[in-house]
Motif scaffolding. Structure first.
Motif, mmCIF file in Angstrom:
data_model
loop_
_atom_site.group_PDB
_atom_site.id
_atom_site.type_symbol
_atom_site.label_atom_id
_atom_site.label_comp_id
_atom_site.label_asym_id
_atom_site.label_seq_id
_atom_site.Cartn_x
_atom_site.Cartn_y
_atom_site.Cartn_z
ATOM 1 N N ALA A 162 68.054 59.917 -35.425
ATOM 2 C CA ALA A 162 67.835 60.455 -34.075
ATOM 3 C C ALA A 162 66.355 60.399 -33.703
ATOM 4 O O ALA A 162 65.998 60.099 -32.549
ATOM 5 N N LYS A 163 65.494 60.675 -34.669
ATOM 6 C CA LYS A 163 64.057 60.612 -34.408
ATOM 7 C C LYS A 163 63.623 59.190 -34.085
ATOM 8 O O LYS A 163 62.841 58.966 -33.150
ATOM 9 N N LEU A 164 64.157 58.221 -34.872
ATOM 10 C CA LEU A 164 63.835 56.823 -34.596
ATOM 11 C C LEU A 164 64.371 56.407 -33.241
ATOM 12 O O LEU A 164 63.704 55.676 -32.495
ATOM 13 N N GLN A 165 65.585 56.883 -32.914
ATOM 14 C CA GLN A 165 66.181 56.546 -31.623
ATOM 15 C C GLN A 165 65.350 57.125 -30.482
ATOM 16 O O GLN A 165 65.133 56.469 -29.466
ATOM 17 N N ARG A 166 64.912 58.371 -30.656
ATOM 18 C CA ARG A 166 64.073 58.993 -29.622
ATOM 19 C C ARG A 166 62.771 58.220 -29.451
ATOM 20 O O ARG A 166 62.312 57.982 -28.326
ATOM 21 N N ILE A 196 63.489 55.051 -27.582
ATOM 22 C CA ILE A 196 63.746 55.320 -26.161
ATOM 23 C C ILE A 196 62.434 55.597 -25.431
ATOM 24 O O ILE A 196 62.226 55.151 -24.297
ATOM 25 N N GLU A 197 61.533 56.348 -26.067
ATOM 26 C CA GLU A 197 60.225 56.593 -25.463
ATOM 27 C C GLU A 197 59.471 55.277 -25.268
ATOM 28 O O GLU A 197 58.810 55.070 -24.244
ATOM 29 N N ARG A 198 59.582 54.400 -26.266
ATOM 30 C CA ARG A 198 58.911 53.102 -26.139
ATOM 31 C C ARG A 198 59.539 52.269 -25.015
ATOM 32 O O ARG A 198 58.826 51.596 -24.260
ATOM 33 N N LEU A 199 60.867 52.346 -24.910
ATOM 34 C CA LEU A 199 61.535 51.636 -23.816
ATOM 35 C C LEU A 199 61.087 52.169 -22.464
ATOM 36 O O LEU A 199 60.866 51.400 -21.517
ATOM 37 N N TYR A 200 60.948 53.486 -22.367
ATOM 38 C CA TYR A 200 60.507 54.085 -21.106
ATOM 39 C C TYR A 200 59.082 53.629 -20.764
ATOM 40 O O TYR A 200 58.807 53.239 -19.616
ATOM 41 N N ASP A 201 58.186 53.692 -21.749
ATOM 42 C CA ASP A 201 56.814 53.234 -21.514
ATOM 43 C C ASP A 201 56.801 51.767 -21.098
ATOM 44 O O ASP A 201 56.054 51.368 -20.190
ATOM 45 N N PHE A 202 57.623 50.973 -21.761
ATOM 46 C CA PHE A 202 57.688 49.545 -21.450
ATOM 47 C C PHE A 202 58.172 49.323 -20.018
ATOM 48 O O PHE A 202 57.616 48.507 -19.278
ATOM 49 N N SER A 203 59.213 50.075 -19.615
ATOM 50 C CA SER A 203 59.736 49.922 -18.256
ATOM 51 C C SER A 203 58.706 50.323 -17.213
ATOM 52 O O SER A 203 58.595 49.685 -16.162
ATOM 53 N N GLN A 204 57.931 51.380 -17.494
ATOM 54 C CA GLN A 204 56.901 51.810 -16.544
ATOM 55 C C GLN A 204 55.836 50.732 -16.371
ATOM 56 O O GLN A 204 55.355 50.497 -15.265
ATOM 57 N N GLN A 205 55.464 50.086 -17.469
ATOM 58 C CA GLN A 205 54.459 49.038 -17.385
ATOM 59 C C GLN A 205 54.998 47.809 -16.660
ATOM 60 O O GLN A 205 54.245 47.125 -15.950
ATOM 61 N N LEU A 206 56.284 47.527 -16.808
ATOM 62 C CA LEU A 206 56.865 46.389 -16.097
ATOM 63 C C LEU A 206 56.834 46.597 -14.591
ATOM 64 O O LEU A 206 56.659 45.647 -13.825
ATOM 65 N N LEU A 207 57.002 47.845 -14.153
ATOM 66 C CA LEU A 207 57.064 48.124 -12.714
ATOM 67 C C LEU A 207 55.729 47.970 -12.018
ATOM 68 O O LEU A 207 55.683 47.912 -10.791
#
Length: 487
Positions: free
Chosen positions: A114-118, A121-132
């Motif tokens: 769960a910690k790795l998944q979290r 997910i945080e990395r995915l969120y950061d990545f999506s913000q940078q893409l925008l």
């Protein structure tokens, strides 16, 4: 290999020592019953399972069972059990310890997962913000591999976009991931993971249409997060492509508008003076018996219309230079009084049918400007006010000082500007719909004024009411001259 096993050996040794310590304390000093000992050892087994894993916990469970039997169940000091009920207790302890170990170990693994998944997910969120933050497709395609490498801490990343026909790399991806493997991944539509080389290949899909592939070297996320990452990259690439296409469409539309406006300008502005010049020359050639006054009138027409042609062409050239940022500004400190006087002097003929009222407060700070260029701005605004105001209507020139800028305004009592036209009034070649055939002009004066003001770091705007007139205002940066200490 020895270095990998050493921590595990140390944990087994630590478990053995702690179990021995518990037995020694209870057997030699406290003399508690075997139930207390069993519960204490069970708690320690749970601790081992939560910290060191299942294998160590099973070892500790068996060791605890053995010492419980040898030291605390009669006959003491032997591995036999006299009372059959104690066999049940011993078996229950072993089963409970191992079962609890497995449950604790499972909770530990799930918490770790769960910690790795979290984290992913945080990395995915950061990545999506940078893409925008990027709409330029060329910048986006170059930055995606770098963003993947930096965000997911991989050794490298590679991006293939089918429409571009090339691969974008970062880190070690150039040596590890080939273009052929990316093209194969894009066509197979399935995520590929090679545990031996630590390479992941993710197809980029928009619905059922493949648009490319993403490759990663080392530290690949889980399959679910790879799918989410591929979807994000595909959407970002498609969005940037759509924005780029929209920009090209808008540019083509603007080019078409300017072309039509230029043709309109050529038709209605350049042809008129050419027709007048041609007519005057024809009259001079065909009518040889003209008196001096008639000849002078025809020559005056040629001179006036030639000057008009020269001015129109000069405005077009100046607009092109301003658009290309080829004009060098000679900025110096000048007073607003000097600017207004110069503009009114050069615009005497233009505003001769309009009384001009100048309202300048005293002690205005000087502004940092190119006097020749800003005088053109004021000249164009005066000309615009005179053209669109009935003869005899006044024109007002005023100035005021704000916190860090000097604001100069030109007001008229003319026809005004419709609300819908305000957003186009400073565009090149744009002229009011109701006035474009009644008033001469190319529609470049206000565009030139806007370009000059913006080159100074200022802004120009208009407020207007139809039938009541308009007020054009532009601001220029102020700079207070330093005082010489010796003065």
């Amino acid at each position: 290999m020895l270095q990998l096993k050493t921590p595990h050996v140390a944990r087994y040794a630590a478990s053995t020592l702690i179990v021995a310590l518990v037995v020694w304390i209870y057997f030699s000093f406290l003399h508690v019953n075997h139930t207390t000992v069993a519960l204490t050892l069970l708690l320690y087994v749970l601790f081992v399972a939560s910290r060191w894993g299942l294998s160590n916990a099973v070892y500790t469970s068996i060791l605890s069972t053995v010492v419980l039997n040898f030291f605390f169940l009669p006959p003491i000091g032997k591995f036999t059990v006299a009372d059959p009920e104690n066999w049940v207790s011993l078996g229950a302890f072993l089963v409970t310890a191992i079962t609890a170990s497995r449950l604790s170990n499972r909770v530990r693994d799930e918490a770790k997962e769960a910690k790795l998944q979290r984290l992913e997910i945080e990395r995915l969120y950061d990545f999506s913000q940078q893409l925008l933050t990027t709409d330029n497709i060329l910048d986006l395609l170059n930055s995606i591999p770098r963003l993947v490498t930096a965000t997911f801490l991989t050794e490298g990343a590679a991006l293939l976009v089918n429409s571009r026909g090339r691969v974008y790399h970062s880190g070690r991806s150039r040596e590890q991931i080939s273009e052929e493997s990316l093209r194969a991944a894009a066509s197979q539509r399935e995520i590929q993971r090679d545990e031996n080389t630590a390479i992941c290949l993710v197809p980029l899909m928009m619905g059922l249409r493949p648009i490319g592939a993403l490759g990663m070297v080392g530290n690949c996320p889980s399959r679910q997060n790879l799918e989410a990452l591929g979807s994000m990259v595909a959407i970002a690439v498609e969005r940037a492509g759509a924005v780029e296409q929209l920009g090209k469409t808008e540019a083509a539309r603007e080019s078409e508008r300017i072309r039509n406006a230029l043709l309109d300008s050529v038709t209605h502005e350049l042809r008129t003076p050419l027709t007048s010049i041609t007519g005057a020359i024809t009259s001079l050639r065909s009518q040889l018996q003209l008196d001096p006054q008639q000849k002078e009138e025809l020559l005056s027409i040629i001179d006036e219309e030639s000057g008009r042609l020269n001015r129109l062409i000069g405005e077009a050239v100046e607009m092109a230079q301003l658009d290309a940022h080829e004009v060098q500004l000679d900025r110096q400190l000048h007073s607003v009084q000097e600017l207004v006087d110069q503009a009114l002097k050069n615009a005497q003929e233009i505003v001769q049918d309009h009384p001009v009222s100048v309202r300048l407060p005293e002690n205005l700070k000087p502004a940092l400007l190119d006097l020749r260029m800003v005088e053109k701005v004021l000249h164009h605004l005066l000309e615009n006010a005179a053209k669109y105001s009935p003869p005899g209507n006044p024109i007002f020139v005023s100035a005021e000082e704000t916190k860090d800028a000097l604001v100069v305004s030109v007001a008229d009592r003319g026809v005004g500007i419709d609300m819908l036209e305000k957003s186009f009034i400073f565009d090149k070649f744009y002229r009011g719909i109701g006035q474009r055939y009644r008033v001469h002009g190319t529609g470049m004066g206000l565009a030139i004024a806007k370009a000059i003001v913006e080159a100074h770091g200022g802004d120009i705007q208009v407020t207007s009411q139809v039938g009541q007139g308009s007020v054009f205002s532009f601001d220029l940066p102020l700079q207070v001259p330093s005082v010489d200490a010796g003065g």
